[in-house]
Design a protein around this motif. Structure first.
Motif, PDB file in Angstrom:
ATOM      1  N   MET A 109       0.818  -1.202   0.000  1.00 34.48           N
ATOM      2  CA  MET A 109       0.000   0.000   0.000  1.00 34.48           C
ATOM      3  C   MET A 109       0.859   1.262   0.000  1.00 34.48           C
ATOM      4  SD  MET A 109      -3.191  -0.669  -0.249  1.00 34.48           S
ATOM      5  CE  MET A 109      -3.816   0.946   0.202  1.00 34.48           C
ATOM      6  N   GLU A 110       1.949   1.251   0.778  1.00 36.95           N
ATOM      7  CA  GLU A 110       2.842   2.409   0.798  1.00 36.95           C
ATOM      8  C   GLU A 110       3.442   2.657  -0.582  1.00 36.95           C
ATOM      9  OE1 GLU A 110       3.698   4.690   3.544  1.00 36.95           O
ATOM     10  OE2 GLU A 110       1.736   3.784   3.876  1.00 36.95           O
ATOM     11  N   GLU A 111       3.838   1.595  -1.264  1.00 37.69           N
ATOM     12  CA  GLU A 111       4.424   1.746  -2.606  1.00 37.69           C
ATOM     13  C   GLU A 111       3.387   2.292  -3.591  1.00 37.69           C
ATOM     14  OE1 GLU A 111       7.446   1.794  -3.248  1.00 37.69           O
ATOM     15  OE2 GLU A 111       8.546  -0.072  -2.860  1.00 37.69           O
ATOM     16  N   PHE A 112       2.147   1.789  -3.529  1.00 42.85           N
ATOM     17  CA  PHE A 112       1.106   2.300  -4.419  1.00 42.85           C
ATOM     18  C   PHE A 112       0.830   3.778  -4.142  1.00 42.85           C
ATOM     19  CE2 PHE A 112      -0.680  -2.066  -5.497  1.00 42.85           C
ATOM     20  CZ  PHE A 112      -0.468  -1.928  -6.852  1.00 42.85           C
ATOM     21  N   LEU A 113       0.764   4.144  -2.873  1.00 44.74           N
ATOM     22  CA  LEU A 113       0.496   5.539  -2.532  1.00 44.74           C
ATOM     23  C   LEU A 113       1.631   6.450  -2.981  1.00 44.74           C
ATOM     24  CD1 LEU A 113      -1.113   5.087   0.996  1.00 44.74           C
ATOM     25  CD2 LEU A 113      -2.241   5.955  -1.062  1.00 44.74           C
ATOM     26  N   ARG A 114       2.874   5.987  -2.817  1.00 43.08           N
ATOM     27  CA  ARG A 114       4.015   6.781  -3.292  1.00 43.08           C
ATOM     28  C   ARG A 114       3.990   6.930  -4.808  1.00 43.08           C
ATOM     29  NH1 ARG A 114       7.017   4.358   1.271  1.00 43.08           N
ATOM     30  NH2 ARG A 114       7.335   2.473   0.039  1.00 43.08           N
ATOM     31  N   ALA A 115       3.382   5.945  -5.486  1.00 44.27           N
ATOM     32  CA  ALA A 115       3.276   5.992  -6.950  1.00 44.27           C
ATOM     33  C   ALA A 115       2.058   6.794  -7.400  1.00 44.27           C
ATOM     34  CB  ALA A 115       3.204   4.579  -7.516  1.00 44.27           C
ATOM     35  N   GLY A 116       1.299   7.322  -6.432  1.00 45.95           N
ATOM     36  CA  GLY A 116       0.127   8.118  -6.771  1.00 45.95           C
ATOM     37  C   GLY A 116      -1.096   7.299  -7.116  1.00 45.95           C
ATOM     38  N   ILE A 117      -1.119   6.025  -6.682  1.00 40.38           N
ATOM     39  CA  ILE A 117      -2.242   5.136  -6.970  1.00 40.38           C
ATOM     40  C   ILE A 117      -2.971   4.795  -5.680  1.00 40.38           C
ATOM     41  CG2 ILE A 117      -2.903   2.819  -7.760  1.00 40.38           C
ATOM     42  CD1 ILE A 117      -0.625   2.971  -9.767  1.00 40.38           C
ATOM     43  N   ASP A 118      -4.268   5.046  -5.655  1.00 37.66           N
ATOM     44  CA  ASP A 118      -5.085   4.756  -4.479  1.00 37.66           C
ATOM     45  C   ASP A 118      -5.656   3.354  -4.624  1.00 37.66           C
ATOM     46  OD1 ASP A 118      -6.456   4.952  -2.143  1.00 37.66           O
ATOM     47  OD2 ASP A 118      -7.817   6.544  -2.782  1.00 37.66           O
ATOM     48  N   PHE A 119      -4.920   2.359  -4.167  1.00 40.64           N
ATOM     49  CA  PHE A 119      -5.301   0.952  -4.309  1.00 40.64           C
ATOM     50  C   PHE A 119      -6.350   0.595  -3.254  1.00 40.64           C
ATOM     51  CE2 PHE A 119      -4.299  -3.622  -3.356  1.00 40.64           C
ATOM     52  CZ  PHE A 119      -4.796  -4.124  -4.550  1.00 40.64           C
ATOM     53  N   ASP A 120      -7.532   0.209  -3.694  1.00 35.27           N
ATOM     54  CA  ASP A 120      -8.646  -0.057  -2.788  1.00 35.27           C
ATOM     55  C   ASP A 120      -8.555  -1.469  -2.224  1.00 35.27           C
ATOM     56  OD1 ASP A 120     -11.069  -0.062  -1.448  1.00 35.27           O
ATOM     57  OD2 ASP A 120     -12.214  -0.588  -3.248  1.00 35.27           O
ATOM     58  N   ILE A 121      -8.487  -1.593  -0.904  1.00 36.36           N
ATOM     59  CA  ILE A 121      -8.506  -2.925  -0.286  1.00 36.36           C
ATOM     60  C   ILE A 121      -9.753  -3.148   0.561  1.00 36.36           C
ATOM     61  CG2 ILE A 121      -5.988  -3.128  -0.221  1.00 36.36           C
ATOM     62  CD1 ILE A 121      -6.258  -2.576   2.835  1.00 36.36           C
ATOM     63  N   LYS A 122     -10.534  -2.098   0.796  1.00 31.79           N
ATOM     64  CA  LYS A 122     -11.679  -2.229   1.696  1.00 31.79           C
ATOM     65  C   LYS A 122     -12.773  -3.120   1.126  1.00 31.79           C
ATOM     66  CE  LYS A 122     -11.189   1.903   4.522  1.00 31.79           C
ATOM     67  NZ  LYS A 122     -11.115   1.110   5.755  1.00 31.79           N
ATOM     68  N   THR A 123     -12.840  -3.256  -0.185  1.00 36.69           N
ATOM     69  CA  THR A 123     -13.869  -4.099  -0.798  1.00 36.69           C
ATOM     70  C   THR A 123     -13.372  -5.509  -1.061  1.00 36.69           C
ATOM     71  OG1 THR A 123     -13.201  -3.365  -3.019  1.00 36.69           O
ATOM     72  CG2 THR A 123     -14.936  -2.102  -1.901  1.00 36.69           C
TER      73      THR A 123
END
Length: 272
Positions: free
Chosen positions: A104-118
């Motif tokens: 998740m940290e890597e995705f956020l640093r890449a500017g991608i909001d990866f959804d895991i809540k669903t």
């Protein structure tokens, strides 16, 4: 036995420069995707962390600076990784405490909001440690009666984790488990949601378990001077604590959860 799926599930494993999701980076990710029809797809990416890989870490996963020197960084591969994962549920070994927060940290640093809540998250290690405390290598030997070759390579560990889960479903399909509240159930069943719930230690609000939900569904701090206090209560009598968290060395996703609570208290809302 075929895994009972309502949508695809991906098993994944990371090799990294270290164990801190804030400061360390991914150097390899392997993903095994199991489709609803049972078809399997495996992909592995070597990634340039844009920082030296400590020798002590390379000694474990055998990935050295020279191996990733001509590779792209995580941001370069992020869209491809995201597309491969798609809308799948997610499984792995020790993913709740390490791999998911790091990813998740890597995705956020890449500017991608990866959804895991669903998504349903299954931590095979937590199921195993509750039923038979062992390491992945020990689990492989215990359930499959053979040694894990190339342990600590992402692809070998990823495939082994999938095999171990399938063996668990056979072994524990009618085994009772009594939790710390004295409630007895048969939790290891061929159902993704049930496995996800059983493999979790707590119901986390963030990914590192620094903020969890209490029995009434309220967020509670699990660190620092306000440990075991509700986040909203703390922000009401000490609003500067929010600013301290946002300026401190916390994972970006934890800060995002904190901000969501703050906005909710102000009558606004945020999606994440």
């Amino acid at each position: 036995m075929k895994l009972n799926l309502k949508r695809p599930i991906v098993f994944f494993d990371l090799e990294t420069t270290g164990l801190n999701p804030v400061h360390d980076r991914i150097v390899e990710i392997s993903i095994l995707k199991i489709n609803v029809n049972g078809e399997e797809e495996m992909k592995t990416w070597l990634i340039n962390p844009e920082c030296p890989i400590p020798p002590v870490t390379s000694a474990v996963h055998h990935i050295f600076d020279a191996d990733v020197a001509d590779r792209g960084n995580f941001k370069h591969y992020a869209p491809e990784i995201l597309k491969f994962i798609g809308f799948s549920d997610i499984a792995g070994y020790n993913i709740l405490k390490f791999d998911i927060p790091m990813l998740m940290e890597e995705f956020l640093r890449a500017g991608i909001d990866f959804d895991i809540k669903t998504r349903h998250l299954i931590d095979v290690m937590n199921i195993f440690m509750k039923m038979e405390p062992r390491t992945l290598k020990g689990a492989y030997r215990f359930f499959l009666n053979k040694d894990l070759v190339d342990a600590h390579s992402a692809s070998a560990d990823t495939s082994a984790t999938y095999e171990v889960l399938m063996a668990m479903l056979d072994k524990y399909h009618d085994t009772e488990y009594t939790d710390n509240k004295g409630v007895t159930s048969v939790p290891v069943v061929n159902d993704i949601q049930s496995l996800s719930e059983f493999s979790a230690h707590n119901k986390n609000a963030d990914l590192m378990g620094q903020i969890i939900f209490d029995d009434e569904g309220k967020e509670v701090f699990k660190f620092g001077k306000h440990k075991d206090k509700r986040v909203e209560d703390v922000f009401r009598f000490e609003p500067q604590y929010y600013d301290w968290i946002m300026k401190s060395d916390f994972p970006e996703y934890t800060k995002k959860v904190i901000t969501g609570i703050k906005l909710r208290m102000s009558g606004k809302n945020i999606k994440f």
